[in-house]
Design a protein around this motif. Structure first.
Motif, PDB file in Angstrom:
ATOM      1  N   ASP A  19      -2.729  -3.822   8.506  1.00  0.00           N
ATOM      2  CA  ASP A  19      -3.346  -3.639   9.820  1.00  0.00           C
ATOM      3  C   ASP A  19      -3.488  -4.970  10.539  1.00  0.00           C
ATOM      4  O   ASP A  19      -3.835  -5.972   9.930  1.00  0.00           O
ATOM      5  CB  ASP A  19      -4.744  -3.038   9.679  1.00  0.00           C
ATOM      6  CG  ASP A  19      -4.730  -1.568   9.319  1.00  0.00           C
ATOM      7  OD1 ASP A  19      -3.648  -0.977   9.264  1.00  0.00           O
ATOM      8  OD2 ASP A  19      -5.815  -1.022   9.102  1.00  0.00           O
ATOM      9  N   HIS A  41       4.707   5.175  19.808  1.00  0.00           N
ATOM     10  CA  HIS A  41       4.241   6.124  18.800  1.00  0.00           C
ATOM     11  C   HIS A  41       5.109   7.363  18.880  1.00  0.00           C
ATOM     12  O   HIS A  41       5.750   7.626  19.904  1.00  0.00           O
ATOM     13  CB  HIS A  41       2.748   6.470  19.001  1.00  0.00           C
ATOM     14  CG  HIS A  41       2.479   7.300  20.208  1.00  0.00           C
ATOM     15  ND1 HIS A  41       2.223   8.651  20.135  1.00  0.00           N
ATOM     16  CD2 HIS A  41       2.447   6.996  21.523  1.00  0.00           C
ATOM     17  CE1 HIS A  41       2.030   9.126  21.349  1.00  0.00           C
ATOM     18  NE2 HIS A  41       2.163   8.146  22.221  1.00  0.00           N
ATOM     19  N   GLU A  74     -14.997  -1.339  12.407  1.00  0.00           N
ATOM     20  CA  GLU A  74     -13.764  -0.825  12.992  1.00  0.00           C
ATOM     21  C   GLU A  74     -13.895  -0.795  14.506  1.00  0.00           C
ATOM     22  O   GLU A  74     -14.960  -0.505  15.040  1.00  0.00           O
ATOM     23  CB  GLU A  74     -13.494   0.577  12.449  1.00  0.00           C
ATOM     24  CG  GLU A  74     -12.122   1.101  12.741  1.00  0.00           C
ATOM     25  CD  GLU A  74     -11.748   2.267  11.823  1.00  0.00           C
ATOM     26  OE1 GLU A  74     -10.685   2.851  12.071  1.00  0.00           O
ATOM     27  OE2 GLU A  74     -12.498   2.598  10.887  1.00  0.00           O
ATOM     28  N   PHE A  76     -12.127   0.958  17.848  1.00  0.00           N
ATOM     29  CA  PHE A  76     -11.264   2.051  18.290  1.00  0.00           C
ATOM     30  C   PHE A  76     -10.881   1.805  19.742  1.00  0.00           C
ATOM     31  O   PHE A  76     -11.751   1.620  20.594  1.00  0.00           O
ATOM     32  CB  PHE A  76     -11.988   3.394  18.191  1.00  0.00           C
ATOM     33  CG  PHE A  76     -12.333   3.791  16.782  1.00  0.00           C
ATOM     34  CD1 PHE A  76     -11.478   4.600  16.055  1.00  0.00           C
ATOM     35  CD2 PHE A  76     -13.506   3.352  16.191  1.00  0.00           C
ATOM     36  CE1 PHE A  76     -11.799   4.960  14.751  1.00  0.00           C
ATOM     37  CE2 PHE A  76     -13.839   3.709  14.904  1.00  0.00           C
ATOM     38  CZ  PHE A  76     -12.982   4.514  14.176  1.00  0.00           C
ATOM     39  N   LYS A 112     -11.255  -3.800  11.460  1.00  0.00           N
ATOM     40  CA  LYS A 112     -10.107  -2.901  11.386  1.00  0.00           C
ATOM     41  C   LYS A 112      -9.878  -2.355  12.796  1.00  0.00           C
ATOM     42  O   LYS A 112     -10.832  -2.021  13.507  1.00  0.00           O
ATOM     43  CB  LYS A 112     -10.467  -1.789  10.410  1.00  0.00           C
ATOM     44  CG  LYS A 112      -9.429  -0.759  10.175  1.00  0.00           C
ATOM     45  CD  LYS A 112      -9.978   0.216   9.124  1.00  0.00           C
ATOM     46  CE  LYS A 112      -8.985   1.245   8.734  1.00  0.00           C
ATOM     47  NZ  LYS A 112      -9.496   2.081   7.640  1.00  0.00           N
ATOM     48  N   THR A 114      -8.108   0.499  15.182  1.00  0.00           N
ATOM     49  CA  THR A 114      -7.519   1.839  15.208  1.00  0.00           C
ATOM     50  C   THR A 114      -7.294   2.252  16.656  1.00  0.00           C
ATOM     51  O   THR A 114      -8.160   2.046  17.504  1.00  0.00           O
ATOM     52  CB  THR A 114      -8.442   2.856  14.505  1.00  0.00           C
ATOM     53  OG1 THR A 114      -8.533   2.509  13.124  1.00  0.00           O
ATOM     54  CG2 THR A 114      -7.914   4.274  14.619  1.00  0.00           C
ATOM     55  N   GLU A 116      -6.591   5.410  19.190  1.00  0.00           N
ATOM     56  CA  GLU A 116      -6.672   6.855  19.375  1.00  0.00           C
ATOM     57  C   GLU A 116      -5.788   7.162  20.582  1.00  0.00           C
ATOM     58  O   GLU A 116      -5.993   6.596  21.649  1.00  0.00           O
ATOM     59  CB  GLU A 116      -8.107   7.280  19.685  1.00  0.00           C
ATOM     60  CG  GLU A 116      -9.115   6.909  18.633  1.00  0.00           C
ATOM     61  CD  GLU A 116     -10.541   7.182  19.059  1.00  0.00           C
ATOM     62  OE1 GLU A 116     -11.342   7.535  18.189  1.00  0.00           O
ATOM     63  OE2 GLU A 116     -10.863   7.041  20.268  1.00  0.00           O
ATOM     64  N   LEU A 126      -4.857   9.338  15.335  1.00  0.00           N
ATOM     65  CA  LEU A 126      -5.271   7.997  14.924  1.00  0.00           C
ATOM     66  C   LEU A 126      -4.072   7.203  14.433  1.00  0.00           C
ATOM     67  O   LEU A 126      -3.263   7.709  13.650  1.00  0.00           O
ATOM     68  CB  LEU A 126      -6.314   8.078  13.808  1.00  0.00           C
ATOM     69  CG  LEU A 126      -7.594   8.829  14.133  1.00  0.00           C
ATOM     70  CD1 LEU A 126      -8.521   8.843  12.925  1.00  0.00           C
ATOM     71  CD2 LEU A 126      -8.292   8.217  15.336  1.00  0.00           C
ATOM     72  N   TYR A 127      -3.996   5.943  14.895  1.00  0.00           N
ATOM     73  CA  TYR A 127      -2.873   5.081  14.553  1.00  0.00           C
ATOM     74  C   TYR A 127      -3.362   3.691  14.151  1.00  0.00           C
ATOM     75  O   TYR A 127      -4.374   3.211  14.651  1.00  0.00           O
ATOM     76  CB  TYR A 127      -1.927   4.912  15.748  1.00  0.00           C
ATOM     77  CG  TYR A 127      -1.268   6.182  16.192  1.00  0.00           C
ATOM     78  CD1 TYR A 127      -0.074   6.602  15.610  1.00  0.00           C
ATOM     79  CD2 TYR A 127      -1.828   6.966  17.190  1.00  0.00           C
ATOM     80  CE1 TYR A 127       0.539   7.770  16.020  1.00  0.00           C
ATOM     81  CE2 TYR A 127      -1.218   8.143  17.609  1.00  0.00           C
ATOM     82  CZ  TYR A 127      -0.033   8.538  17.016  1.00  0.00           C
ATOM     83  OH  TYR A 127       0.572   9.694  17.422  1.00  0.00           O
ATOM     84  N   ARG A 128      -2.583   3.041  13.303  1.00  0.00           N
ATOM     85  CA  ARG A 128      -2.750   1.617  13.010  1.00  0.00           C
ATOM     86  C   ARG A 128      -1.682   0.895  13.800  1.00  0.00           C
ATOM     87  O   ARG A 128      -0.647   1.471  14.136  1.00  0.00           O
ATOM     88  CB  ARG A 128      -2.606   1.349  11.518  1.00  0.00           C
ATOM     89  CG  ARG A 128      -1.205   1.612  11.014  1.00  0.00           C
ATOM     90  CD  ARG A 128      -0.891   1.107   9.628  1.00  0.00           C
ATOM     91  NE  ARG A 128      -1.973   1.162   8.718  1.00  0.00           N
ATOM     92  CZ  ARG A 128      -1.909   1.544   7.459  1.00  0.00           C
ATOM     93  NH1 ARG A 128      -0.757   1.911   6.955  1.00  0.00           N
ATOM     94  NH2 ARG A 128      -2.947   1.551   6.689  1.00  0.00           N
ATOM     95  N   LEU A 143       2.813   1.737  16.822  1.00  0.00           N
ATOM     96  CA  LEU A 143       1.662   2.422  16.250  1.00  0.00           C
ATOM     97  C   LEU A 143       2.173   3.422  15.209  1.00  0.00           C
ATOM     98  O   LEU A 143       3.086   4.196  15.494  1.00  0.00           O
ATOM     99  CB  LEU A 143       0.880   3.163  17.334  1.00  0.00           C
ATOM    100  CG  LEU A 143       0.351   2.323  18.498  1.00  0.00           C
ATOM    101  CD1 LEU A 143      -0.327   3.212  19.532  1.00  0.00           C
ATOM    102  CD2 LEU A 143      -0.591   1.244  17.997  1.00  0.00           C
ATOM    103  N   ARG A 146      -2.342   6.672  10.978  1.00  0.00           N
ATOM    104  CA  ARG A 146      -3.261   6.121   9.978  1.00  0.00           C
ATOM    105  C   ARG A 146      -3.447   7.194   8.903  1.00  0.00           C
ATOM    106  O   ARG A 146      -4.031   8.242   9.154  1.00  0.00           O
ATOM    107  CB  ARG A 146      -4.601   5.754  10.594  1.00  0.00           C
ATOM    108  CG  ARG A 146      -5.531   5.155   9.548  1.00  0.00           C
ATOM    109  CD  ARG A 146      -6.768   4.519  10.090  1.00  0.00           C
ATOM    110  NE  ARG A 146      -6.571   3.381  10.945  1.00  0.00           N
ATOM    111  CZ  ARG A 146      -6.148   2.180  10.552  1.00  0.00           C
ATOM    112  NH1 ARG A 146      -5.819   1.978   9.298  1.00  0.00           N
ATOM    113  NH2 ARG A 146      -6.043   1.192  11.410  1.00  0.00           N
TER     114      ARG A 146
END
Length: 176
Positions: A19, A41, A74, A76, A112, A114, A116, A126-128, A143, A146
């Protein structure tokens, strides 16, 4: 203390080395402020009119499936994947949005990260984020979904990998 067995609560700080953090993303974007920022994505780019609709930060404390305490921060970033007759957002504008959120909310830059993503019709996914790269005059950020994971299993696999690297036939003397 955990009420069930009176052990001290000593959480393990978890982070996935694949990540990118917010700091890592912003550091890269600082050198490319005028370039379009394009997130990819599901096999393609987000639409040119995408919005950053929300940025939120959270601190999580949990027990994993092995009963081990876990703790992490985290961030977002919510992307609304819509086409509004514009070009992709410049990297500098994205950085300015994050800076504004940091002023009001305070973001742990090492947290972290993330993403959305939703088009407003389908549920958010949800993606990293991977490390950004330059391509076609733009900053590209891939992306990837996750995935769920079993943290005790992940730790065990990591220890096995280290043991094999350390004590394998080509490693020389065992470093046990």
């Amino acid at each position: 203390m955990l009420a069930s067995d009176n052990r001290e609560f000593d959480p393990v700080i978890t982070a996935d080395p694949r990540d990118i953090t917010m700091a890592g993303l912003l550091d890269f974007l600082a050198d490319h402020r005028e370039k379009p920022l394009v997130f990819f994505h599901e096999g393609g780019p987000v639409l040119p009119g995408y919005h950053v609709t929300e940025v939120k930060a959270g601190r999580f404390d949990a027990l994993d499936c092995g009963g081990n305490p876990e703790s992490w921060s985290e961030i977002f970033v919510q992307l609304w994947d819509v086409n509004e007759d514009r070009t992709h957002m410049p990297a500098g504008k994205f950085a300015a949005i994050i800076r504004k959120v940091t002023e009001h909310v305070g973001l742990d830059q090492a947290a972290k990260l993330t993403f959305e993503v939703s088009d407003g019709v389908r549920p958010m996914q949800l993606y990293r984020a991977a490390l950004p790269r330059l391509a076609d005059g733009a900053v590209h950020v891939a992306l990837a979904p996750r995935p769920a994971s079993c943290k005790p299993r992940d730790r065990w696999l990591e220890e096995e990998k280290k043991a094999k690297a350390c004590c394998g036939p080509s490693a020389g003397p065992c470093c046990g």
